[in-house]
Scaffold this motif. Sequence first.
Motif, PDB file in Angstrom:
ATOM      1  N   ASP A   1      68.190 -18.691   6.843  1.00 41.78           N
ATOM      2  CA  ASP A   1      66.744 -18.904   6.866  1.00 41.78           C
ATOM      3  C   ASP A   1      66.018 -17.569   6.769  1.00 41.78           C
ATOM      4  O   ASP A   1      66.640 -16.513   6.672  1.00 41.78           O
ATOM      5  CB  ASP A   1      66.328 -19.688   8.107  1.00 41.78           C
TER       6      ASP A   1
ATOM      7  N   LEU B   1      71.889 -22.252   6.182  1.00 41.91           N
ATOM      8  CA  LEU B   1      71.335 -23.465   5.610  1.00 41.91           C
ATOM      9  C   LEU B   1      72.285 -24.101   4.611  1.00 41.91           C
ATOM     10  O   LEU B   1      72.988 -23.406   3.888  1.00 41.91           O
ATOM     11  CB  LEU B   1      70.011 -23.143   4.910  1.00 41.91           C
TER      12      LEU B   1
ATOM     13  N   GLU C   1      69.155 -28.176   2.450  1.00 42.66           N
ATOM     14  CA  GLU C   1      68.102 -27.564   3.261  1.00 42.66           C
ATOM     15  C   GLU C   1      67.383 -26.449   2.491  1.00 42.66           C
ATOM     16  O   GLU C   1      66.160 -26.307   2.581  1.00 42.66           O
ATOM     17  CB  GLU C   1      68.676 -27.001   4.566  1.00 42.66           C
TER      18      GLU C   1
ATOM     19  N   ARG D   1      63.428 -26.409   1.559  1.00 45.51           N
ATOM     20  CA  ARG D   1      62.535 -25.298   1.928  1.00 45.51           C
ATOM     21  C   ARG D   1      61.817 -24.722   0.713  1.00 45.51           C
ATOM     22  O   ARG D   1      60.649 -24.376   0.786  1.00 45.51           O
ATOM     23  CB  ARG D   1      63.314 -24.199   2.633  1.00 45.51           C
TER      24      ARG D   1
END
Length: 130
Positions: free
Chosen positions: A59, A66, A70, A74
Amino acid sequence: MDFIEYVAALNLVLRGRLEDKLKWSFKVFDNDDNGRLDRHELRIIIRIIYKIKKGSVSDEAGQIRLTPEEVCDRIFQKIDENGDGQLTLEEFVEGAKRDPWVQKLIRLDINPSYWVHQHLSDRKLQSPKR
């Protein structure tokens, strides 16, 4: 792609301006050539990035690893301005320019001299001393 196009693309990736790199990346990512990236196309690219980066993307804070899904979520949260589930070239370029995490993820900077030096150093460490 012929040899001249390959050399031009390689030069762009290694030395081009950020905006040019992002436009080129978008064109490569847009598999169906419809001028938009959907989640399926982006997931394919994210999986390739995972292979290149040895399966590890974190992240923004560098704390949480991640999954490709994911990461895809994002990216869409950050740069899909109209929320339609597709990224236009403009959304992609402007969103990546605005967000350092997205920029870092998709840019995949390549430094050939660093790679050669690193691999030579690794070999020296692995080879038995005489």
